[in-house]
Scaffold this motif. Sequence first.
Motif, PDB file in Angstrom:
ATOM      1  N   ARG A   1      21.742 117.098  30.242  1.00 26.69           N
ATOM      2  CA  ARG A   1      23.118 117.453  29.869  1.00 26.69           C
ATOM      3  C   ARG A   1      24.093 116.551  30.602  1.00 26.69           C
ATOM      4  O   ARG A   1      23.750 115.968  31.621  1.00 26.69           O
ATOM      5  N   ASN A   2      25.332 116.512  30.117  1.00 30.61           N
ATOM      6  CA  ASN A   2      26.355 115.788  30.857  1.00 30.61           C
ATOM      7  C   ASN A   2      27.057 116.747  31.825  1.00 30.61           C
ATOM      8  O   ASN A   2      26.810 117.960  31.789  1.00 30.61           O
ATOM      9  N   ALA A   3      27.913 116.204  32.663  1.00 31.07           N
ATOM     10  CA  ALA A   3      28.551 117.017  33.704  1.00 31.07           C
ATOM     11  C   ALA A   3      29.400 118.130  33.113  1.00 31.07           C
ATOM     12  O   ALA A   3      29.430 119.256  33.647  1.00 31.07           O
ATOM     13  N   ASN A   4      30.093 117.863  32.020  1.00 27.07           N
ATOM     14  CA  ASN A   4      30.923 118.880  31.397  1.00 27.07           C
ATOM     15  C   ASN A   4      30.074 120.035  30.862  1.00 27.07           C
ATOM     16  O   ASN A   4      30.421 121.208  31.038  1.00 27.07           O
ATOM     17  N   GLN A   5      28.973 119.705  30.219  1.00 27.63           N
ATOM     18  CA  GLN A   5      28.071 120.752  29.706  1.00 27.63           C
ATOM     19  C   GLN A   5      27.506 121.587  30.853  1.00 27.63           C
ATOM     20  O   GLN A   5      27.389 122.812  30.742  1.00 27.63           O
ATOM     21  N   LEU A   6      27.170 120.931  31.951  1.00 33.00           N
ATOM     22  CA  LEU A   6      26.657 121.659  33.113  1.00 33.00           C
ATOM     23  C   LEU A   6      27.721 122.588  33.684  1.00 33.00           C
ATOM     24  O   LEU A   6      27.438 123.742  34.010  1.00 33.00           O
ATOM     25  N   ALA A   7      28.947 122.090  33.803  1.00 30.55           N
ATOM     26  CA  ALA A   7      30.037 122.912  34.336  1.00 30.55           C
ATOM     27  C   ALA A   7      30.251 124.151  33.477  1.00 30.55           C
ATOM     28  O   ALA A   7      30.413 125.262  34.002  1.00 30.55           O
ATOM     29  N   GLU A   8      30.234 123.964  32.169  1.00 31.63           N
ATOM     30  CA  GLU A   8      30.434 125.097  31.261  1.00 31.63           C
ATOM     31  C   GLU A   8      29.285 126.089  31.335  1.00 31.63           C
ATOM     32  O   GLU A   8      29.502 127.294  31.438  1.00 31.63           O
ATOM     33  N   SER A   9      28.057 125.605  31.291  1.00 30.95           N
ATOM     34  CA  SER A   9      26.918 126.530  31.252  1.00 30.95           C
ATOM     35  C   SER A   9      26.713 127.248  32.578  1.00 30.95           C
ATOM     36  O   SER A   9      26.199 128.364  32.602  1.00 30.95           O
ATOM     37  N   LEU A  10      27.129 126.639  33.687  1.00 27.96           N
ATOM     38  CA  LEU A  10      26.951 127.269  34.999  1.00 27.96           C
ATOM     39  C   LEU A  10      28.229 127.927  35.518  1.00 27.96           C
ATOM     40  O   LEU A  10      28.224 128.502  36.599  1.00 27.96           O
TER      41      LEU A  10
ATOM     42  N   ASP B   1      29.858 106.528  32.671  1.00 31.19           N
ATOM     43  CA  ASP B   1      30.161 107.465  33.753  1.00 31.19           C
ATOM     44  C   ASP B   1      30.608 108.829  33.234  1.00 31.19           C
ATOM     45  O   ASP B   1      30.038 109.849  33.586  1.00 31.19           O
ATOM     46  N   TYR B   2      31.617 108.870  32.360  1.00 29.07           N
ATOM     47  CA  TYR B   2      32.125 110.161  31.897  1.00 29.07           C
ATOM     48  C   TYR B   2      31.125 110.870  30.995  1.00 29.07           C
ATOM     49  O   TYR B   2      30.877 112.054  31.143  1.00 29.07           O
ATOM     50  N   GLY B   3      30.549 110.152  30.058  1.00 28.11           N
ATOM     51  CA  GLY B   3      29.632 110.772  29.107  1.00 28.11           C
ATOM     52  C   GLY B   3      28.177 110.722  29.526  1.00 28.11           C
ATOM     53  O   GLY B   3      27.296 111.017  28.736  1.00 28.11           O
ATOM     54  N   ALA B   4      27.925 110.341  30.774  1.00 26.78           N
ATOM     55  CA  ALA B   4      26.543 110.186  31.245  1.00 26.78           C
ATOM     56  C   ALA B   4      25.770 111.485  31.104  1.00 26.78           C
ATOM     57  O   ALA B   4      26.279 112.569  31.377  1.00 26.78           O
ATOM     58  N   VAL B   5      24.545 111.356  30.680  1.00 22.00           N
ATOM     59  CA  VAL B   5      23.630 112.489  30.583  1.00 22.00           C
ATOM     60  C   VAL B   5      22.734 112.442  31.810  1.00 22.00           C
ATOM     61  O   VAL B   5      22.208 111.398  32.180  1.00 22.00           O
ATOM     62  N   TYR B   6      22.574 113.583  32.449  1.00 20.08           N
ATOM     63  CA  TYR B   6      21.774 113.680  33.674  1.00 20.08           C
ATOM     64  C   TYR B   6      20.428 114.309  33.365  1.00 20.08           C
ATOM     65  O   TYR B   6      20.323 115.221  32.548  1.00 20.08           O
TER      66      TYR B   6
ATOM     67  N   ASN C   1      16.229 121.015  33.968  1.00 22.76           N
ATOM     68  CA  ASN C   1      14.821 121.115  33.591  1.00 22.76           C
ATOM     69  C   ASN C   1      14.686 121.603  32.145  1.00 22.76           C
ATOM     70  O   ASN C   1      13.745 121.243  31.453  1.00 22.76           O
ATOM     71  N   GLU C   2      15.645 122.411  31.699  1.00 21.80           N
ATOM     72  CA  GLU C   2      15.628 122.896  30.310  1.00 21.80           C
ATOM     73  C   GLU C   2      15.861 121.751  29.338  1.00 21.80           C
ATOM     74  O   GLU C   2      15.162 121.622  28.347  1.00 21.80           O
ATOM     75  N   ARG C   3      16.893 120.934  29.645  1.00 25.72           N
ATOM     76  CA  ARG C   3      17.196 119.757  28.825  1.00 25.72           C
ATOM     77  C   ARG C   3      18.278 118.945  29.539  1.00 25.72           C
ATOM     78  O   ARG C   3      19.085 119.504  30.272  1.00 25.72           O
TER      79      ARG C   3
END
Length: 91
Positions: free
Chosen positions: A30-39, A65-70, A26-28
């Motif tokens: 992100r891709n899966a890697n960014q989500l994994a790092e931030s959470l 798939d790998y670089g997908a932004v959600y 909801n903030e912005r």
Amino acid sequence: MEGVLWYVLTGTRGGANRVRLIRTLNERPRNANQLAESLDLDYKTVRHHLDVLMDNGIVENSGDDYGAVYLLTDQTRQHWETVEEIMEKVD
């Protein structure tokens, strides 16, 4: 959609992590890697939860798939009051 949100976010194991993912997206977007790092979650765990959220129309992705932004779907945003109610109960 409200029933789906309640089920996916509170009625199954992993609901709390899915709420965290939705809150972060909801903030912005992100891709899966960014989500994994931030959470501070394992990448495979994040991918699993993203797949569940996508299968239920709560999030969507754009890109490869790998670089997908959600990001949250329009349907999720239309039911944001329900999401907020769920977040209050999960917190």
